[in-house]
Design an enzyme around this catalytic site. Sequence first.
Site, PDB file in Angstrom:
ATOM      1  CG  HIS A 134      -0.503  -0.027   2.525  1.00 46.79           C
ATOM      2  ND1 HIS A 134       0.336   0.939   3.007  1.00 46.79           N
ATOM      3  CD2 HIS A 134      -0.706  -0.888   3.558  1.00 46.79           C
ATOM      4  CE1 HIS A 134       0.619   0.699   4.282  1.00 46.79           C
ATOM      5  NE2 HIS A 134       0.018  -0.420   4.633  1.00 46.79           N
ATOM      6  CB  CYS A 164       3.925  -6.667  16.680  1.00 51.14           C
ATOM      7  SG  CYS A 164       2.876  -5.268  17.028  1.00 51.14           S
ATOM      8  CG  HIS A 195       3.965  -1.475   2.422  1.00 47.00           C
ATOM      9  ND1 HIS A 195       2.703  -1.912   2.101  1.00 47.00           N
ATOM     10  CD2 HIS A 195       4.179  -1.871   3.700  1.00 47.00           C
ATOM     11  CE1 HIS A 195       2.180  -2.553   3.133  1.00 47.00           C
ATOM     12  NE2 HIS A 195       3.050  -2.540   4.116  1.00 47.00           N
ATOM     13  CE  LYS A 234      -4.494  -8.699   5.484  1.00 49.20           C
ATOM     14  NZ  LYS A 234      -3.902  -9.930   5.970  1.00 49.20           N
ATOM     15  CB  CYS A 280       1.281  -8.800  19.307  1.00 48.50           C
ATOM     16  SG  CYS A 280       0.311  -8.149  17.921  1.00 48.50           S
ATOM     17  CG  HIS A 333      -1.363  -5.587  14.854  1.00 51.17           C
ATOM     18  ND1 HIS A 333      -0.120  -5.293  15.346  1.00 51.17           N
ATOM     19  CD2 HIS A 333      -1.233  -5.658  13.510  1.00 51.17           C
ATOM     20  CE1 HIS A 333       0.742  -5.210  14.345  1.00 51.17           C
ATOM     21  NE2 HIS A 333       0.095  -5.421  13.220  1.00 51.17           N
ATOM     22  CB  CYS A 365      -1.315  -5.364  20.132  1.00 52.26           C
ATOM     23  SG  CYS A 365      -0.268  -4.511  18.939  1.00 52.26           S
ATOM     24  CE  LYS A 390      -3.231   1.564  13.353  1.00 51.88           C
ATOM     25  NZ  LYS A 390      -3.335   0.785  14.561  1.00 51.88           N
TER      26      LYS A 390
HETATM   27  N1  MSP Z   1       8.672  -7.436   7.970  1.00 56.03           N
HETATM   28  C1  MSP Z   1       8.823  -6.339   8.835  1.00 56.03           C
HETATM   29  C2  MSP Z   1      10.111  -5.572   8.532  1.00 56.03           C
HETATM   30  C3  MSP Z   1      11.347  -6.396   8.612  1.00 56.03           C
HETATM   31  S1  MSP Z   1      12.763  -5.479   8.176  1.00 56.03           S
HETATM   32  C4  MSP Z   1      14.056  -6.468   8.573  1.00 56.03           C
HETATM   33  C5  MSP Z   1       7.644  -5.405   8.708  1.00 56.03           C
HETATM   34  N2  MSP Z   1       6.943  -5.488   7.568  1.00 56.03           N
HETATM   35  S2  MSP Z   1       5.639  -4.653   7.227  1.00 56.03           S
HETATM   36  O1  MSP Z   1       5.141  -5.251   6.015  1.00 56.03           O
HETATM   37  O2  MSP Z   1       4.752  -4.598   8.321  1.00 56.03           O
HETATM   38  O3  MSP Z   1       6.135  -3.226   6.835  1.00 56.03           O
HETATM   39  C6  MSP Z   1       6.333  -2.215   7.802  1.00 56.03           C
HETATM   40  C7  MSP Z   1       6.891  -1.001   7.104  1.00 56.03           C
HETATM   41  O4  MSP Z   1       6.004  -0.567   6.059  1.00 56.03           O
HETATM   42  C8  MSP Z   1       7.031   0.225   7.989  1.00 56.03           C
HETATM   43  O5  MSP Z   1       8.195   0.204   8.758  1.00 56.03           O
HETATM   44  C9  MSP Z   1       7.045   1.323   6.960  1.00 56.03           C
HETATM   45  O6  MSP Z   1       8.295   1.319   6.318  1.00 56.03           O
HETATM   46  C10 MSP Z   1       5.981   0.851   5.994  1.00 56.03           C
HETATM   47  N3  MSP Z   1       4.651   1.305   6.394  1.00 56.03           N
HETATM   48  C11 MSP Z   1       3.587   0.509   6.719  1.00 56.03           C
HETATM   49  N4  MSP Z   1       2.511   1.301   6.957  1.00 56.03           N
HETATM   50  C12 MSP Z   1       2.841   2.598   6.783  1.00 56.03           C
HETATM   51  C13 MSP Z   1       2.149   3.821   6.855  1.00 56.03           C
HETATM   52  N5  MSP Z   1       0.875   3.883   7.157  1.00 56.03           N
HETATM   53  N6  MSP Z   1       2.833   4.955   6.576  1.00 56.03           N
HETATM   54  C14 MSP Z   1       4.165   4.939   6.236  1.00 56.03           C
HETATM   55  N7  MSP Z   1       4.839   3.789   6.185  1.00 56.03           N
HETATM   56  C15 MSP Z   1       4.245   2.610   6.479  1.00 56.03           C
HETATM   57  O7  MSP Z   1       7.407  -4.624   9.596  1.00 56.03           O
END
Ligand code: MSP
Length: 472
Positions: free
Chosen positions: A19, A130, A22, A299, A127, A148, A145, A296
């Site tokens: 999304h 997380c 990411h 999902k 969790c 989540h 949490c 926020k």
């Molecule tokens: N798999 C772990 C990361 C492991 S790194 C060794 C993880 N993955 S995640 O799919 O949950 O991705 C989290 C990351 O996605 C956040 O740290 C950020 O970079 C990005 N984001 C997820 N949601 C976001 C927002 N709403 N806004 C900005 N960035 C976001 O955690």
Amino acid sequence: MNKRFYVTTPIYYVNDAPHIGHTYSTVAADILARYHRLLGDETFFLIGTDENAKKNEETALNLNEETHAYVTRMSQTWRETWDKLGISYDRFIRTTEKDHLEAVAKFFEAVHNKGDIYEGEYHGLYCVGCEDFKNERDLTEEGLCPLHNRKPEEVTEKNYFFRLSKYKEPLLKYYEENPGFIQPEFRRQEIIKLVTDYCEDFSISRQNQTWGIPFPLDSTQRIYVWFDALINYLTGVGYGSDDGKFGKFWPANVQIVGKDIMKFHCIYWPAMLLSAGLTLPKQIFAHGFFTVNGEKIGKSLGNAVDPLKLKEDYPIDAIRYYLFSELNFGSDGDFSEDRLKEMYNAKLANGLGNLCGRIAKLAERCEINLDPFKFGLDSVPQTYHDSLTQLKFQDALEQIWQKIGSLDKKISDGKIWELPDSELKPILTGLISELQVIITELQPFLPETADKLIEQFGGGKVKALPPLFPRK
Ligand code: MSP
């Protein structure tokens, strides 16, 4: 000799679809990678997927799909998304790949030989959202949490622990001596406080799990997913498989993460590296979070913005421009399609697009013939470099748009289109050299647009073309 530059993004869990959040982290790293390539630095840009998580397995089970087949299918979706968005990565790593398993084994051995792994019992809360152990202090009043909205599982099991507590003082000393290591500064302060208040050993194994990397010392255990996931940053540049490459690119220059995963990257990760006797990355940069129309991203809320869907309506450069001009990198912000449209019209259609259109039309009229131009970053002012090296993307874009505004004003105020060709020509040549600097600066941010403009204003006869950004 040119420098080398290694940049990473988090590797994303495959239980969800990409999304806009990411996309934000990934494009930030892409901007840096492109900037360093333009500087002539030997650059390596790593992205990938985090596949050994329990939550990936849970999702596969819910879909009645075999876990490995599921993570493979989803990993492909993530990769295709970044390809379609033009992300200039050098490697897309999957944590189920063979060289990663070998790197984890090597790293594990180093940490174990150091005496930093011991057997114990874990009793507490976990969790799955997380993929993290929780303390009461991390939960809401209702015991959920906060990230989540889910009650953590209570678990009691034999686990192996990593001696994080042993690294409390070395970590604090490192943060103190290397103020650039954690950025922005307010995040660094948060981490210093966290380490000062709590720096407890953490469990690096899970019992009776069927998915994940087998734990080397005990066949009833799997490696805790975060322990394996962080090591991807080493695997990606050859740790355990290509010493030459590893020696060249490690330590990473910048590791981009969201603020949600700072604890892992700013505390666990450097401690693990200290234990394994490896150099620490130069910088961990934690950016803020986007909400969508004030909510926020969740999902369950179904409000996640799919970047590919957005790309059907807006060029990728418009999305990149919006994400990085809207907020200071490091702060939280809100994403809204209305605002994207507003910025598109104001800054791209009426701003950059209109300026280039006007100049090209007049240049065609005067039959301007340009000398070849290099579009090298040596022609741009130091303030631009400062903004990029400090990850102040918004500042860099503001500087560029100020120049766009002032060029536009020169054309309007001077009513230069009313001049005869002989007088217009030298004025236009001057305007085009200023535009060429703008184009040079745009390259890391709006690569597709910059390529088109380089074609148009890079040398030879200038032709008028259809609008770069048609109004919406
Ligand atoms: N798999 C772990 C990361 C492991 S790194 C060794 C993880 N993955 S995640 O799919 O949950 O991705 C989290 C990351 O996605 C956040 O740290 C950020 O970079 C990005 N984001 C997820 N949601 C976001 C927002 N709403 N806004 C900005 N960035 C976001 O955690």
